[in-house]
Motif scaffolding. Structure first.
Motif, mmCIF file in Angstrom:
data_model
loop_
_atom_site.group_PDB
_atom_site.id
_atom_site.type_symbol
_atom_site.label_atom_id
_atom_site.label_comp_id
_atom_site.label_asym_id
_atom_site.label_seq_id
_atom_site.Cartn_x
_atom_site.Cartn_y
_atom_site.Cartn_z
ATOM 1 N N SER A 8 20.138 18.536 50.340
ATOM 2 C CA SER A 8 21.153 19.058 51.254
ATOM 3 C C SER A 8 22.337 19.588 50.450
ATOM 4 N N PRO A 9 23.140 20.485 51.047
ATOM 5 C CA PRO A 9 24.337 20.966 50.338
ATOM 6 C C PRO A 9 25.258 19.832 49.901
ATOM 7 N N GLU A 10 25.345 18.781 50.711
ATOM 8 C CA GLU A 10 26.202 17.653 50.355
ATOM 9 C C GLU A 10 25.664 16.942 49.110
ATOM 10 N N ALA A 11 24.321 16.763 49.059
ATOM 11 C CA ALA A 11 23.717 16.111 47.897
ATOM 12 C C ALA A 11 23.866 16.963 46.648
ATOM 13 N N GLY A 13 26.267 19.068 46.072
ATOM 14 C CA GLY A 13 27.677 19.012 45.681
ATOM 15 C C GLY A 13 28.037 17.766 44.900
ATOM 16 N N ALA A 14 27.235 16.730 45.056
ATOM 17 C CA ALA A 14 27.516 15.471 44.350
ATOM 18 C C ALA A 14 26.866 15.401 42.969
#
Length: 740
Positions: A8-11, A13-14
């Protein structure tokens, strides 16, 4: 190879800056081609300052790999080499490795594909190059297997030899880089000829003669294999038939259109054309499907129908547009870039059929279907790589029969329904401005020819969305991916979109599209025009001083310098068009077969010049000064329009300009009469016959030093069925009443 889905984009980004243990830096990119390589053990960089700074700091050679997301042989090389740890270890230790999506960066693709063609006399993707830390190339090739096979050097062997040269023969590496860079610059220099030597009908005639010299009379297109759809050749043949009625060109055109539509290169089940045929009969395709191919072919088949009234062309256009709108369009109305050739780890699996599958689906019509489409129990195609027969079939029409085709047409949705149960090829959902410009032109042309309001509506929807999304702060952006714009537009984005908008404006008589096209043209002049030698550069950037590419050569897409000439001609900017022709004189005259888009624009310009030279423009308009103002004057211009012609009662129909930016010209267009346009709710206003138009001209104080001012008048004449080349004339007006 089977690909895992991305996090995911959130993953993402991390993740750490280098991508962490599972990924490399490409995980942070938006390009589908780059993210396809995000799990490679190769320590990839995108083309950016970080990569080049590191190469210079470490004094390491750069390995550059250029490809695109739906490229079959790119996938093969990735699977054999870039996903292999042994290869990755060599690359990571000795090279800085950079990946480029050619569809995102057509400027880099143009530069480095030219290098590969210089070195190998051929090109293609993946394109593999080795560069010095200052971007200069010193070795190039295309696809390499991992190990040496059948006379083709393996990638590991190539890396070993190049490392030896880099460490043990640095002088030879430098000399090779100098030679290649010099040749690259020489190819990029288009020497201008004295005078206007290219402004001759003979240049067009020579180009047309050369197209027939390579024509395949049995199968259409160019002789030999592989066989690509000859978009630009067919466009020129169409012009020839329209303007001269030449039967040789008409026969070549219809032969090519029919044999392409018969072949396996056409998707008889779902509509649309594959990229090219691997054989001369158009039977076995290379199965990827690209938007730019299909948009151009829609335009050609539509224009050919207008000439021949061949109902089959309408079927091809309708099925192709249906496929694009069904499978290749975003919810917002932009069109995706392409479909991969591969699915289930193999090329073409999505599109081919066994004899037993055909029996199950066709039922009682099996024998008729199998005979008509050349379906065989042992298969009718061979493997592209090995040339060995395989027990599968593509639909291939040996002799077209309209009655049998109509009887079998109900089978197509049954096969399509069955196909949708299969694992689908990857769809590259990147939306590219230039290719969508080609699609706007295609929808507008097809909608006009076949009187399909829904196609016109889709062209308007796509154009509106592009303007709202990709036109940002007076700049056109090239890419929309995941609803985000990226990458400033290149020359082809500006030109192909401008041409599509002009076609849409001509059809709908809606001036907003012509106005937007004019804005794009003005911006292109500011960003890309070569003010010294003429013509247009492909990009704003010179890539660290290596090269700022300028190209006139047609490839799968029309060359943007040629499209620029077509746009200038359509807009009535004939002096600019003549300058552009002069800038490309060498290429137009000596390599006319490679610049057919430019030749087509040349023919349009010749037509405009001919019309203007034959028209008695002294009687076309008469200017009268009504009164002098403190800072200008009020005039009335009386225009006598030719019988059967009209102009829009707006700036799209007639425009007055001055070379002096301090002079402002404000016409007061009369209301005219409403033109009935089937595709618009709000009909435009037109002027016919003899009309009088009040015009106010104002100037800055320093213009009073002039005895007179010169105004250029451009009239964009239309009939009920088509827009004609623009007519221009100049008028000189005194700035002082005492001079009357």
């Amino acid at each position: 190879m089977t690909r895992q889905s991305l996090p995911s984009p959130e993953a993402i980004g991390a993740l750490p800056r280098d991508g962490g243990p599972e990924f490399n830096r490409l995980i942070f990119e938006s390009s589908p081609y780059l993210t396809q390589h995000a799990r490679n053990p190769v320590n990839w960089y995108a083309w950016n300052k970080e990569a080049w700074d590191l190469a210079r700091m470490l004094n390491k050679p750069v390995f550059l790999s250029v490809g695109y997301a739906t490229c079959h042989w790119c996938h093969v090389m990735e699977n054999e080499c870039f996903a292999d740890q042994e290869v990755a270890d060599v690359l990571n230790k000795h090279f800085i490795c950079i990946k480029v999506d050619r569809e995102e960066r057509p400027d880099l693709d143009e530069i480095y594909m030219t290098v590969t063609q210089l070195m190998t006399q051929q090109g293609g993707w993946p394109n593999s190059l080795w560069l010095l830390p200052d971007m200069r190339p010193w070795f190039a090739g295309t696809y390499f297997p991992k190990e040496d096979v059948a006379g083709r050097p393996g990638f590991l062997s190539v890396l070993d030899n190049l490392l030896h040269a880099w460490t043990e023969q640095p002088e030879e590496v430098e000399q090779q880089a100098v030679r290649l860079t010099r040749a690259l610059h020489e190819m990029n220099q288009h020497q201008e000829r004295e005078g206007e030597s290219s402004l001759r009908q003979e240049v067009v005639d020579t180009a047309l003669m050369r197209t027939l010299g390579s024509f395949d009379p049995q199968w259409g297109g160019q002789r030999g294999a592989p066989k690509f759809p000859p978009h630009h050749t067919m466009e020129l043949w169409l012009q020839s038939v329209e303007k001269t009625g030449n039967m040789d060109h008409r026969n070549a055109l219809t032969k090519t259109l029919h044999t392409m539509a018969n072949g396996g290169m056409y998707d008889h089940v779902g509509g649309g054309f594959h990229r090219y045929s691997t054989d001369e009969e158009w039977r076995l395709p290379h199965f990827e499907k690209m938007l730019y191919d299909n948009a151009q072919l829609i335009t050609v088949y539509s224009k050919a129908y207008a000439l021949t009234k061949d109902e089959r062309y309408q079927t091809i256009v309708s099925e192709t547009i249906d496929w694009l709108c069904r499978d290749m369009m975003s919810p917002q109305g932009g069109f995706y870039s392409g479909l991969d050739a591969d699915s289930e780890g193999e090329e073409g699996t999505y599109y081919i059929w066994s004899d037993s599958e055909g029996k199950s689906i066709a039922g009682d019509q099996y024998e008729q279907w199998a005979k008509y489409y050349d379906i065989r129990s042992d298969g009718n195609i061979t493997d592209e790589a090995t040339q060995q027969p395989i027990p599968s079939n593509v639909w291939f029409v040996q002799t077209y029969d309209a009655e049998i085709a109509a009887q079998l047409r109900p089978l197509k949705p049954l096969f399509l329904k069955e196909r949708y149960k299969r694992e689908a090829p990857f769809t590259d959902t990147k939306i590219i401005a230039a290719w969508n410009g080609l699609m706007i032109e295609a929808l507008a042309t097809a909608g006009s020819v076949f009187q399909k309001k829904e196609w016109i509506d889709q062209a308007v929807r796509t154009a509106s969305w592009l303007r709202e999304t990709m036109w940002v702060s007076d700049s056109l952006y090239r890419i929309v991916m995941n609803e985000k714009v990226s990458q400033k537009g290149y020359l082809d984005d500006y030109m192909s979109l401008a041409k599509g908008l002009l076609c849409l404006s001509e059809l709908t008589q809606d001036s907003q599209w012509r106005d937007f096209a004019a804005t794009l043209m003005d911006q292109a002049n500011d960003r890309f025009k070569d003010d010294v030698n003429g013509g247009y550069y492909l990009s704003e950037d010179s890539h660290g001083g290596l090269l700022r590419p300028k190209d006139w050569t047609d490839k799968a897409e029309p060359n943007p310098n040629g499209v620029a000439l077509q746009v200038l001609s359509k807009m009535g900017r004939i002096p600019e068009a003549l300058d552009h022709i002069k800038a490309g004189a060498h290429w137009i005259e000596t390599q006319s077969i490679a610049v057919l888009t430019t030749v087509s624009g040349l023919w349009d310009t010749l037509e405009s010049v001919r019309i203007n030279s034959k028209k008695d423009t002294s009687n076309l308009s008469e200017w009268r000064v009504v009164q002098y103002l403190e800072d200008g004057l009020d005039c009335v211009v009386e225009i006598s329009l030719p019988k059967g012609s009209h102009v829009l009662a707006s700036e799209s129909g007639m425009v007055w300009t001055s070379e002096d930016a301090a002079i402002q010209i404000a016409p007061n267009y009369p209301s005219g009469k409403r033109l009935k346009v089937e595709y618009q709710d709000q009909a435009p206003s037109i002027l016919e016959g003899t009309v009088q138009i009040p015009v106010t001209i104002k100037w800055a104080a320093d213009c009073l030093e002039l005895d007179q001012i010169t105004i250029t008048q451009t009239l964009n004449l239309c009939t009920e069925t088509a827009c004609q080349p623009a007519v221009q004339e100049t008028v000189s007006l005194p700035t002082n009443k005492f001079l009357l």
